[in-house]
Design a protein around this motif. Structure first.
Motif, PDB file in Angstrom:
ATOM      1  N   SER A  49       0.880  -1.182   0.108  1.00  0.00           N
ATOM      2  CA  SER A  49       0.118   0.001   0.112  1.00  0.00           C
ATOM      3  C   SER A  49       0.934   1.335   0.117  1.00  0.00           C
ATOM      4  CB  SER A  49      -1.193  -0.021   1.156  1.00  0.00           C
ATOM      5  OG  SER A  49      -0.207   0.105   2.452  1.00  0.00           O
ATOM      6  N   SER A  50       2.334   1.171   0.084  1.00  0.00           N
ATOM      7  CA  SER A  50       2.994   2.335   0.172  1.00  0.00           C
ATOM      8  C   SER A  50       3.433   2.636  -1.065  1.00  0.00           C
ATOM      9  CB  SER A  50       4.304   1.822   0.873  1.00  0.00           C
ATOM     10  OG  SER A  50       3.927   1.535   2.220  1.00  0.00           O
ATOM     11  N   VAL A  51       3.098   1.996  -2.033  1.00  0.00           N
ATOM     12  CA  VAL A  51       3.504   2.138  -3.819  1.00  0.00           C
ATOM     13  C   VAL A  51       2.480   2.813  -4.329  1.00  0.00           C
ATOM     14  CG1 VAL A  51       4.386   1.189  -5.680  1.00  0.00           C
ATOM     15  CG2 VAL A  51       5.080   0.247  -3.671  1.00  0.00           C
ATOM     16  N   GLU A  52       2.867   4.129  -4.998  1.00  0.00           N
ATOM     17  CA  GLU A  52       1.780   4.773  -5.835  1.00  0.00           C
ATOM     18  C   GLU A  52       2.083   4.325  -7.334  1.00  0.00           C
ATOM     19  OE1 GLU A  52       1.358   8.815  -3.647  1.00  0.00           O
ATOM     20  OE2 GLU A  52       3.111   8.633  -4.711  1.00  0.00           O
ATOM     21  N   GLU A  53       3.371   4.266  -7.655  1.00  0.00           N
ATOM     22  CA  GLU A  53       3.709   3.796  -9.079  1.00  0.00           C
ATOM     23  C   GLU A  53       5.018   2.979  -9.084  1.00  0.00           C
ATOM     24  OE1 GLU A  53       2.446   6.794 -12.278  1.00  0.00           O
ATOM     25  OE2 GLU A  53       3.946   7.653 -11.017  1.00  0.00           O
ATOM     26  N   ALA A  54       5.150   2.277  -9.929  1.00  0.00           N
ATOM     27  CA  ALA A  54       6.277   1.211 -10.267  1.00  0.00           C
ATOM     28  C   ALA A  54       6.526   0.821 -11.677  1.00  0.00           C
ATOM     29  CB  ALA A  54       6.235   0.005  -9.251  1.00  0.00           C
ATOM     30  N   ALA A  55       7.794   0.527 -11.799  1.00  0.00           N
ATOM     31  CA  ALA A  55       8.316   0.237 -13.173  1.00  0.00           C
ATOM     32  C   ALA A  55       9.518  -0.646 -13.045  1.00  0.00           C
ATOM     33  CB  ALA A  55       8.472   1.215 -13.897  1.00  0.00           C
ATOM     34  N   SER A  56       9.771  -1.523 -13.846  1.00  0.00           N
ATOM     35  CA  SER A  56      11.183  -2.101 -13.815  1.00  0.00           C
ATOM     36  C   SER A  56      11.706  -2.577 -15.442  1.00  0.00           C
ATOM     37  CB  SER A  56      10.980  -3.641 -13.303  1.00  0.00           C
ATOM     38  OG  SER A  56      10.101  -4.383 -13.971  1.00  0.00           O
ATOM     39  N   ILE A  57      12.921  -2.742 -15.407  1.00  0.00           N
ATOM     40  CA  ILE A  57      13.477  -3.342 -16.411  1.00  0.00           C
ATOM     41  C   ILE A  57      14.258  -4.490 -16.068  1.00  0.00           C
ATOM     42  CG2 ILE A  57      15.425  -2.865 -18.367  1.00  0.00           C
ATOM     43  CD1 ILE A  57      14.891   0.130 -18.007  1.00  0.00           C
ATOM     44  N   TYR A  58      14.250  -5.680 -16.740  1.00  0.00           N
ATOM     45  CA  TYR A  58      15.205  -6.801 -16.421  1.00  0.00           C
ATOM     46  C   TYR A  58      15.726  -7.513 -17.735  1.00  0.00           C
ATOM     47  CZ  TYR A  58      10.575  -9.146 -16.640  1.00  0.00           C
ATOM     48  OH  TYR A  58       9.268  -9.750 -17.134  1.00  0.00           O
ATOM     49  N   SER A  59      16.632  -8.430 -17.717  1.00  0.00           N
ATOM     50  CA  SER A  59      17.508  -9.025 -18.505  1.00  0.00           C
ATOM     51  C   SER A  59      16.427 -10.122 -19.062  1.00  0.00           C
ATOM     52  CB  SER A  59      18.544  -9.564 -18.326  1.00  0.00           C
ATOM     53  OG  SER A  59      19.013 -10.434 -19.411  1.00  0.00           O
ATOM     54  N   GLN A  60      16.215 -10.193 -20.464  1.00  0.00           N
ATOM     55  CA  GLN A  60      15.402 -11.373 -20.897  1.00  0.00           C
ATOM     56  C   GLN A  60      16.097 -12.732 -20.560  1.00  0.00           C
ATOM     57  OE1 GLN A  60      14.819 -11.103 -24.939  1.00  0.00           O
ATOM     58  NE2 GLN A  60      16.657 -12.017 -25.412  1.00  0.00           N
ATOM     59  N   MET A  61      17.243 -12.709 -20.195  1.00  0.00           N
ATOM     60  CA  MET A  61      18.243 -13.905 -20.127  1.00  0.00           C
ATOM     61  C   MET A  61      17.615 -14.347 -18.417  1.00  0.00           C
ATOM     62  SD  MET A  61      19.280 -14.914 -22.846  1.00  0.00           S
ATOM     63  CE  MET A  61      20.163 -16.170 -22.304  1.00  0.00           C
ATOM     64  N   GLY A  62      17.479 -13.388 -17.623  1.00  0.00           N
ATOM     65  CA  GLY A  62      17.132 -13.763 -16.288  1.00  0.00           C
ATOM     66  C   GLY A  62      17.418 -12.674 -15.308  1.00  0.00           C
ATOM     67  N   GLY A  64      18.808 -12.316 -12.607  1.00  0.00           N
ATOM     68  CA  GLY A  64      20.096 -12.324 -11.787  1.00  0.00           C
ATOM     69  C   GLY A  64      20.885 -11.394 -12.751  1.00  0.00           C
ATOM     70  N   LEU A  65      20.818 -11.388 -14.067  1.00  0.00           N
ATOM     71  CA  LEU A  65      22.158 -10.814 -14.815  1.00  0.00           C
ATOM     72  C   LEU A  65      21.774  -9.310 -14.771  1.00  0.00           C
ATOM     73  CD1 LEU A  65      22.009 -12.660 -18.209  1.00  0.00           C
ATOM     74  CD2 LEU A  65      23.727 -12.732 -16.722  1.00  0.00           C
ATOM     75  N   PHE A  66      20.668  -8.632 -14.623  1.00  0.00           N
ATOM     76  CA  PHE A  66      20.212  -7.308 -14.407  1.00  0.00           C
ATOM     77  C   PHE A  66      19.120  -7.265 -14.252  1.00  0.00           C
ATOM     78  CE2 PHE A  66      19.600  -2.765 -15.772  1.00  0.00           C
ATOM     79  CZ  PHE A  66      20.182  -2.300 -14.823  1.00  0.00           C
ATOM     80  N   THR A  67      18.539  -6.513 -13.181  1.00  0.00           N
ATOM     81  CA  THR A  67      17.253  -5.952 -12.864  1.00  0.00           C
ATOM     82  C   THR A  67      17.341  -4.698 -12.221  1.00  0.00           C
ATOM     83  OG1 THR A  67      16.247  -8.206 -12.572  1.00  0.00           O
ATOM     84  CG2 THR A  67      15.210  -6.613 -11.622  1.00  0.00           C
ATOM     85  N   VAL A  68      16.524  -3.667 -12.643  1.00  0.00           N
ATOM     86  CA  VAL A  68      16.401  -2.521 -12.188  1.00  0.00           C
ATOM     87  C   VAL A  68      14.821  -2.343 -11.769  1.00  0.00           C
ATOM     88  CG1 VAL A  68      16.559  -1.166 -14.014  1.00  0.00           C
ATOM     89  CG2 VAL A  68      17.012  -0.248 -11.685  1.00  0.00           C
ATOM     90  N   ALA A  69      14.223  -1.670 -10.646  1.00  0.00           N
ATOM     91  CA  ALA A  69      13.060  -1.315 -10.534  1.00  0.00           C
ATOM     92  C   ALA A  69      12.819   0.008  -9.572  1.00  0.00           C
ATOM     93  CB  ALA A  69      12.365  -2.510  -9.723  1.00  0.00           C
ATOM     94  N   ALA A  70      12.023   0.851 -10.159  1.00  0.00           N
ATOM     95  CA  ALA A  70      11.678   2.059  -9.557  1.00  0.00           C
ATOM     96  C   ALA A  70      10.380   2.224  -9.009  1.00  0.00           C
ATOM     97  CB  ALA A  70      12.066   3.274 -10.683  1.00  0.00           C
ATOM     98  N   TYR A  71      10.494   2.703  -7.661  1.00  0.00           N
ATOM     99  CA  TYR A  71       9.277   2.705  -6.918  1.00  0.00           C
ATOM    100  C   TYR A  71       9.063   4.193  -6.451  1.00  0.00           C
ATOM    101  CZ  TYR A  71      10.571  -2.179  -6.519  1.00  0.00           C
ATOM    102  OH  TYR A  71      10.854  -3.474  -6.814  1.00  0.00           O
TER     103      TYR A  71
END
Length: 145
Positions: A49-62, A64-71
């Motif tokens: 309930s603390s999140v108003e918006e969120a978006a993410s980018i992550y590697s199609q390979m997995g 663990g290779l690279f993920t970033v999320a902004a909240y």
């Protein structure tokens, strides 16, 4: 160069007219695409309930290779607690492959940016700190195994 990423974000309200998917987790009930993204990115579900918006980018390979999320968080005072819980989730994951080597959480006002993975984390962190005024690193730790 030569890397492909998935993106999740934008208008993620659950509505039959938008045809956005719903997912059922272990019979616990339906959750929106927003909740699916938060769950998959180690966001503490007790603080959803603390999140108003969120978006993410992550590697199609997995993840663990690279993920970033902004909240975007309603109350900036919650960010340190959320950041610690996200790091705990990443650190406690049992990675089968594409094991991340680093987890970083950055605060910029009411925004929390979580990133974890391998080599791309360093580049993304530098760009984040160089381009977002007032951004500060809350957590920067190696993944312990």
């Amino acid at each position: 160069k030569g890397r492909s990423y998935y993106f999740v974000g934008g208008d993620m309200t659950m509505d039959e007219e938008t045809w956005e998917p719903i997912v059922v987790y272990n019979g616990a009930g339906s959750v929106s695409l927003t909740e699916e993204m938060l769950y998959n990115h180690y966001f503490p579900m007790d603080m959803i309930s603390s999140v108003e918006e969120a978006a993410s980018i992550y590697s199609q390979m997995g993840y663990g290779l690279f993920t970033v999320a902004a909240y975007r968080v309603t109350n900036a005072n919650d960010i340190a607690t959320i950041a610690a819980k996200i790091e705990e989730g990443v650190q406690n994951e049992f990675w089968m492959c594409c094991v991340p080597t680093r987890v970083v959480l950055v605060q910029a006002g009411n925004y929390l940016i979580a990133m974890y993975g391998q080599d791309a984390v360093e580049y993304f962190l530098n760009v984040t700190l160089d381009t977002i005024d007032g951004a500060k690193v809350l957590i920067d730790n190696p993944i312990s195994r």
